[in-house]
Each structure stands twice: as structure tokens, then as C-alpha cells.
Design a protein around this motif. Structure first.
Motif, PDB file in Angstrom:
ATOM      1  N   THR A 200       0.850  -1.186   0.000  1.00 12.58           N
ATOM      2  CA  THR A 200       0.000   0.000   0.000  1.00 12.58           C
ATOM      3  C   THR A 200       0.884   1.234   0.000  1.00 12.58           C
ATOM      4  O   THR A 200       2.109   1.141  -0.186  1.00 12.58           O
ATOM      5  CB  THR A 200      -0.948   0.006   1.208  1.00 12.58           C
ATOM      6  OG1 THR A 200      -1.914   1.051   1.050  1.00 12.58           O
ATOM      7  CG2 THR A 200      -0.202   0.169   2.520  1.00 12.58           C
TER       8      THR A 200
ATOM      9  N   GLN B 105      -5.201  -0.903   2.236  1.00 10.30           N
ATOM     10  CA  GLN B 105      -4.709  -1.825   1.209  1.00 10.30           C
ATOM     11  C   GLN B 105      -5.839  -2.168   0.248  1.00 10.30           C
ATOM     12  O   GLN B 105      -6.839  -2.766   0.627  1.00 10.30           O
ATOM     13  CB  GLN B 105      -4.153  -3.094   1.847  1.00 10.30           C
ATOM     14  CG  GLN B 105      -3.475  -4.025   0.861  1.00 10.30           C
ATOM     15  CD  GLN B 105      -2.919  -5.267   1.524  1.00 10.30           C
ATOM     16  OE1 GLN B 105      -3.440  -5.720   2.528  1.00 10.30           O
ATOM     17  NE2 GLN B 105      -1.858  -5.825   0.964  1.00 10.30           N
ATOM     18  N   LYS B 106      -5.684  -1.799  -1.010  1.00 15.14           N
ATOM     19  CA  LYS B 106      -6.718  -2.027  -2.022  1.00 15.14           C
ATOM     20  C   LYS B 106      -6.236  -2.912  -3.176  1.00 15.14           C
ATOM     21  O   LYS B 106      -7.039  -3.604  -3.798  1.00 15.14           O
ATOM     22  CB  LYS B 106      -7.201  -0.688  -2.584  1.00 15.14           C
ATOM     23  CG  LYS B 106      -7.938   0.194  -1.587  1.00 15.14           C
ATOM     24  CD  LYS B 106      -9.277  -0.422  -1.188  1.00 15.14           C
ATOM     25  CE  LYS B 106     -10.057   0.506  -0.262  1.00 15.14           C
ATOM     26  NZ  LYS B 106     -11.372  -0.084   0.119  1.00 15.14           N
ATOM     27  N   HIS B 107      -4.949  -2.878  -3.468  1.00 10.67           N
ATOM     28  CA  HIS B 107      -4.423  -3.652  -4.593  1.00 10.67           C
ATOM     29  C   HIS B 107      -4.300  -5.131  -4.221  1.00 10.67           C
ATOM     30  O   HIS B 107      -3.854  -5.475  -3.133  1.00 10.67           O
ATOM     31  CB  HIS B 107      -3.057  -3.115  -5.026  1.00 10.67           C
ATOM     32  CG  HIS B 107      -3.124  -1.834  -5.784  1.00 10.67           C
ATOM     33  ND1 HIS B 107      -3.489  -1.772  -7.112  1.00 10.67           N
ATOM     34  CD2 HIS B 107      -2.868  -0.550  -5.400  1.00 10.67           C
ATOM     35  CE1 HIS B 107      -3.439  -0.512  -7.525  1.00 10.67           C
ATOM     36  NE2 HIS B 107      -3.064   0.255  -6.501  1.00 10.67           N
TER      37      HIS B 107
ATOM     38  N   ILE C 229      -5.438   2.793  -9.466  1.00  5.09           N
ATOM     39  CA  ILE C 229      -6.314   3.482  -8.519  1.00  5.09           C
ATOM     40  C   ILE C 229      -5.923   4.948  -8.441  1.00  5.09           C
ATOM     41  O   ILE C 229      -4.741   5.282  -8.341  1.00  5.09           O
ATOM     42  CB  ILE C 229      -6.235   2.837  -7.119  1.00  5.09           C
ATOM     43  CG1 ILE C 229      -6.713   1.386  -7.168  1.00  5.09           C
ATOM     44  CG2 ILE C 229      -7.069   3.623  -6.110  1.00  5.09           C
ATOM     45  CD1 ILE C 229      -6.617   0.654  -5.834  1.00  5.09           C
TER      46      ILE C 229
ATOM     47  N   TRP D 250      -6.383   8.125  -6.032  1.00  2.62           N
ATOM     48  CA  TRP D 250      -6.696   8.403  -4.634  1.00  2.62           C
ATOM     49  C   TRP D 250      -6.769   9.907  -4.374  1.00  2.62           C
ATOM     50  O   TRP D 250      -6.142  10.700  -5.075  1.00  2.62           O
ATOM     51  CB  TRP D 250      -5.614   7.860  -3.715  1.00  2.62           C
ATOM     52  CG  TRP D 250      -5.193   6.439  -3.896  1.00  2.62           C
ATOM     53  CD1 TRP D 250      -4.390   5.921  -4.878  1.00  2.62           C
ATOM     54  CD2 TRP D 250      -5.501   5.339  -3.034  1.00  2.62           C
ATOM     55  NE1 TRP D 250      -4.192   4.585  -4.697  1.00  2.62           N
ATOM     56  CE2 TRP D 250      -4.862   4.188  -3.565  1.00  2.62           C
ATOM     57  CE3 TRP D 250      -6.260   5.195  -1.863  1.00  2.62           C
ATOM     58  CZ2 TRP D 250      -4.947   2.944  -2.973  1.00  2.62           C
ATOM     59  CZ3 TRP D 250      -6.341   3.954  -1.267  1.00  2.62           C
ATOM     60  CH2 TRP D 250      -5.709   2.835  -1.811  1.00  2.62           C
TER      61      TRP D 250
ATOM     62  N   VAL E 216     -10.367   6.479  -2.056  1.00  7.49           N
ATOM     63  CA  VAL E 216     -10.369   6.051  -3.458  1.00  7.49           C
ATOM     64  C   VAL E 216     -11.323   6.941  -4.255  1.00  7.49           C
ATOM     65  O   VAL E 216     -12.519   7.014  -3.958  1.00  7.49           O
ATOM     66  CB  VAL E 216     -10.786   4.572  -3.591  1.00  7.49           C
ATOM     67  CG1 VAL E 216     -10.897   4.185  -5.066  1.00  7.49           C
ATOM     68  CG2 VAL E 216      -9.776   3.666  -2.884  1.00  7.49           C
TER      69      VAL E 216
ATOM     70  N   GLU F 167     -11.310   3.667  -9.643  1.00  9.05           N
ATOM     71  CA  GLU F 167     -10.564   2.447  -9.940  1.00  9.05           C
ATOM     72  C   GLU F 167     -10.667   2.180 -11.436  1.00  9.05           C
ATOM     73  O   GLU F 167     -11.779   2.123 -11.982  1.00  9.05           O
ATOM     74  CB  GLU F 167     -11.107   1.265  -9.138  1.00  9.05           C
ATOM     75  CG  GLU F 167     -10.923   1.425  -7.639  1.00  9.05           C
ATOM     76  CD  GLU F 167     -11.313   0.163  -6.869  1.00  9.05           C
ATOM     77  OE1 GLU F 167     -11.076  -0.939  -7.403  1.00  9.05           O
ATOM     78  OE2 GLU F 167     -11.856   0.289  -5.764  1.00  9.05           O
TER      79      GLU F 167
END
Length: 448
Positions: A157, A182-184, A210, A212, A218, A221
């Protein structure tokens, strides 16, 4: 009877005498042997001492030469200096928008802040910070040069760091301030911050990008549809995000905001099409009117992106060149768009915007190069790899500047304008002469 008894007595006496003589002979030989051994031992000791006192024997020279070969130091006539301080492989670097600093991150969990004023000095001071419980893989400065972001190798992240100030206004301590959620799902391969400060971008090795907010929310995406992403970046002008990957194109989106600064949308702007295989990397010049791309098909391309993309106008291809070596290529375009640098394996290839090769340098690093880039002034090109960052003069940029000024002089109207341009030409020529006069021969890499 007396004569018969005297014969054995004489024999006994002779035998005893012979035995005594033999014993004396043995003693004499033993002493001689001990003396000779002692003398030989003393001679060997003297010889040993002489050998210790004489370190310039052929054997010692051979060892010294071998060690010297193992410690080959990079040198080149364009080399201005080298940044040394990391204890493990450098992974990324970035330049501060105010032009004063360059920051590097490495596998040793450190971040180091260097002054660009010291590029040509022998000693380079740095301010060190640590990435707690992780290490940084990518790094980007904030627009105000007071903070920076990194992508975390383990947490996958983004973390925000702030640079403190000393009483004299110089940079102080470096401390972590915020971690994004943490999104990925796949590994983050690059990050970026818009020069406007309105958004941050991250891209991973799958097909995810992404956008941000600067607070870690976010905004959008994006599915890049590359099958796999190879590279992604925010344009220096702060308007665009772009990606490349397994497909033979570079896709560019515009990140749109309202007049009041609220996020609006991310919409497709234009694409770079023409390669026949996936694209390793790409680069913008400072105002995003030029781009360069490097592909797995063994070519690099130089583009005019000063277009009306809102009217569906496509970029113009200005030049196609061949990559110097096979394999992954990191390409970088100077801020003024006059110089292109390409890092492949451990070598560096520099050419001008017309595609003319200016310098081909092999074995700049002992390992594969991790990053290259030009400083904000365009006077230097930096190459990061292994534990070092090498700072080279952008000789190509100086030459291109002189050529352009000469062309402008012939077109200038008015004596004052011509004199001003002539003065600029003289300054550039003096600077170029100084650099080339102070340079050393390339004892390492066989440059042109």
C-alpha cells in the motif's frame, strides 16, 4: 704359555680401541649434523624474514591486481559524481519539484535525501529515514517538496512521509505520517502525485490502477485492460495518468475536477499506438507535449502529444529508434524533451530527439539498472542501480540547446534580441567546454 696368553690380550685391546673410535666418530658426526641443521634453520628463518620484509614479490602483485579487478570503479567523461550511502540495492528515486533534492529508497529499509547542489562534489551528505517494519519500493515527492509517498513492499500500500525542518529551514527528520488502506490485490509497480496536489495514483501488476485523494480515499478504480500492467505514471503537468503493459499501446486518461476542486471523473484522453509488442515503459516531458515509449519489440518511439485529444486527434509519431540491447528497458525523457535516456541491463543509452546516438555506456552498474531520470534543470541524468546513483552531465542537452539558440538567432528580429541569444549561446558553450575539459577518459565502460 705367556706368549700364547698375550695374543688374545692384544686382540681385546684392539677391539676396545676400535669401539671407542667408532663411538667418537658417531658423536662427531652427530654434532656436525646438529650444527648443519641449526645453520639451515637459521638460514630459513632469515629467508622467511626477508620475504616478509619484501611485499612486492610477483605473487603479492598478482593478488593485488586480482583484488583491483574485483573493485572496478565506474568512470566516464560525462560523470559528475556518485551518491553512495545505501547498504543494499537501490529500488527507486525521485526529484523534488523545487529542484533542490533527490530522494532514494533501497532494500535496506532506508530513504535518503540528497542535495542537488552537491552533485559535482566528492562528498555527498544525506538525511536518512527508515521505513518501519517494511521497505519502500517506489517513491514520489509531494508538490510542495515537504513530504513524499512510498509504496510498501510487504504491506503493498502507500505510506505518506513528512520531512521536518531545522531552525535554519533545511530538511530535518523524516517520519511516517499516514498509511493508505490496502486495495491492490497484486504488487504495486509504481505510484505518482499530481503536480496540482489533487490526487495520487497507484498501479499494480494485474490490470488495476487506482486514483486516490491525498487523504487516502479512493476516487476511481481503472481497469487498464492490458492483461498485465508493466508501468504507470502521472504526467508532470498533473492532468493525466497513463499505463502500459502486455498490449502494444500506452493508454492515457485525463483526471477531471470541477472548478471548485471536487473530483469529477477519469476519462480516456488518447493512446500511443504503433508498437508491435508490449511496452516496458514510457515518459513525458515537463508540459506533456512530448512522450517516449520503449517496447518488447526492440524499438523506442518519440511522440508529439501536443494535440486536441478532445477532438479525437491522435498523437504524431516523430521518430522510431532501435533499442541498444535486448530485455527490459526503462526510458526517460528530459524536461525539455531534447534528450532521451534508456537503461537496459546494466547499461545506459543516450540519444537526442532526432534519434542520433550520443553515448552508449555498458556496465554502468554491477547489477540491472533500477531507475533513470533527469533533474528538473535537465543538466544531469541520474542512473540508479546496485548501491549507487551515478550523476552524469547531460552533454546531449547542452548541444541541443546550442543548436536551438543558433537557429533562433538567425530568425531573431532586432539587435537586442540577437545579442541576448548570442550571450546565451556563449554561456552554454563555456559550460560545455568546462564539463568536457574537466572530464576523465572512460576507463570502465567503453563509451563513444
Amino acid at each position: 704359555m705367556e706368549e700364547e696368553n698375550s695374543v688374545p690380550a692384544i686382540a681385546v685391546t684392539a677391539a676396545v680401541g676400535a669401539i671407542v673410535l667408532l663411538i667418537m666418530l658417531f658423536f662427531t658426526m652427530g654434532r656436525k649434523s646438529q650444527t648443519e641443521e641449526k645453520e639451515e634453520s637459521e638460514d630459513e628463518t632469515k629467508t622467511s624474514k626477508k620475504e616478509k620484509q619484501q611485499p612486492t614479490t610477483k605473487k603479492t602483485k598478482s593478488v593485488a591486481r586480482t583484488k583491483g579487478k574485483d573493485r572496478v570503479v565506474f568512470s566516464h567523461e560525462w560523470l559528475a559524481g556518485s551518491l553512495k550511502g545505501h547498504s543494499s540495492r537501490i529500488l527507486d528515486m525521485d526529484f523534488s519539484p523545487n529542484g533542490k533534492y533527490v530522494i532514494t529508497v533501497a532494500e535496506d529499509r532506508s530513504v535518503m535525501l540528497w542535495s542537488t547542489k552537491e552533485f559535482e562534489q566528492k562528498e555527498h551528505k544525506f538525511i536518512r529515514g527508515n521505513v518501519d517494519l517494511d521497505h519502500a519500493t517506489r517513491v514520489k515527492f509531494s508538490p510542495d517538496s515537504k513530504a513524499f509517498i512510498v509504496s510498501l513492499g510487504n504491506a503493498n500500500t502507500i505510506r505518506v512521509f513528512r520531512i521536518g525542518k531545522k531552525d535554519d529551514g533545511s530538511p530535518g527528520n523524516i517520519a511516517g505520517a499516514l498509511d493508505f488502506p490496502q486495495k491492490h490485490k497484486a504488487e504495486i509497480i509504481n505510484i505518482g502525485i499530481a503536480s496540482s496536489g489533487r490526487f495520487i495514483m497507484s498501479i499494480s501488476s494485474d490490470t488495476a490502477m487506482i486514483v486516490w485523494s491525498i487523504k487516502g480515499d479512493v476516487l476511481s478504480e481503472i481497469n487498464t485492460n492490458h492483461m498485465n500492467n508493466y508501468y504507470g505514471a502521472v504526467s508532470p503537468c498533473g492532468r493525466f495518468v497513463a499505463s502500459s503493459g502486455f498490449t502494444p499501446d500506452v493508454k492515457v486518461w485525463e483526471v477531471c475536477f470541477t472548478k471548485t476542486g471536487d473530483f469529477q471523473e477519469v476519462r480516456r484522453a488518447f493512446e500511443l499506438k504503433g508498437h508491435s509488442a508490449g511496452i516496458h515503459s514510457f515518459s513525458f516531458n515537463s508540459d506533456s507535449t512530448r512522450m517516449a515509449s520503449a517496447s518488447k519489440d526492440g524499438t523506442w518511439k518519440y511522440w508529439d502529444t501536443n494535440i486536441r485529444y478532445d477532438m479525437n486527434q491522435d498523437p504524431y509519431l516523430l521518430f522510431t529508434g532501435k533499442l541498444q540491447w535486448p530485455g527490459l528497458c526503462i526510458i526517460s525523457l528530459s524536461p525539455d524533451g531534447r534528450t532521451l535516456a534508456m537503461a537496459q541491463n546494466s547499461g545506459l543509452h543516450i540519444c537526442n530527439s532526432s534519434g542520433q546516438d550520443e553515448e552508449i555506456i555498458e556496465n554502468v552498474h554491477s547489477e540491472i539498472s533500477s531507475q533513470i531520470g533527469f533533474d528538473n534543470s535537465g543538466k544531469y541524468v541520474l542512473s540508479a542501480g546496485d548501491k549507487h546513483v551515478y550523476v552524469l552531465h547531460n552533454i546531449t542537452g547542452y548541444k541541443a540547446t546550442i543548436e536551438e539558440l543558433v537557429s533562433l538567432e538567425t530568425k531573431a528580429n532586432g539587435q537586442a534580441m540577437k545579442e541576448r541569444i548570442r550571450s546565451q549561446i556563449t554561456d552554454a558553450q563555456v559550460a560545455l567546454k568546462r564539463i568536457q575539459g574537466e572530464g576523465t577518459t572512460n576507463g570502465h565502460a567503453g563509451g563513444k
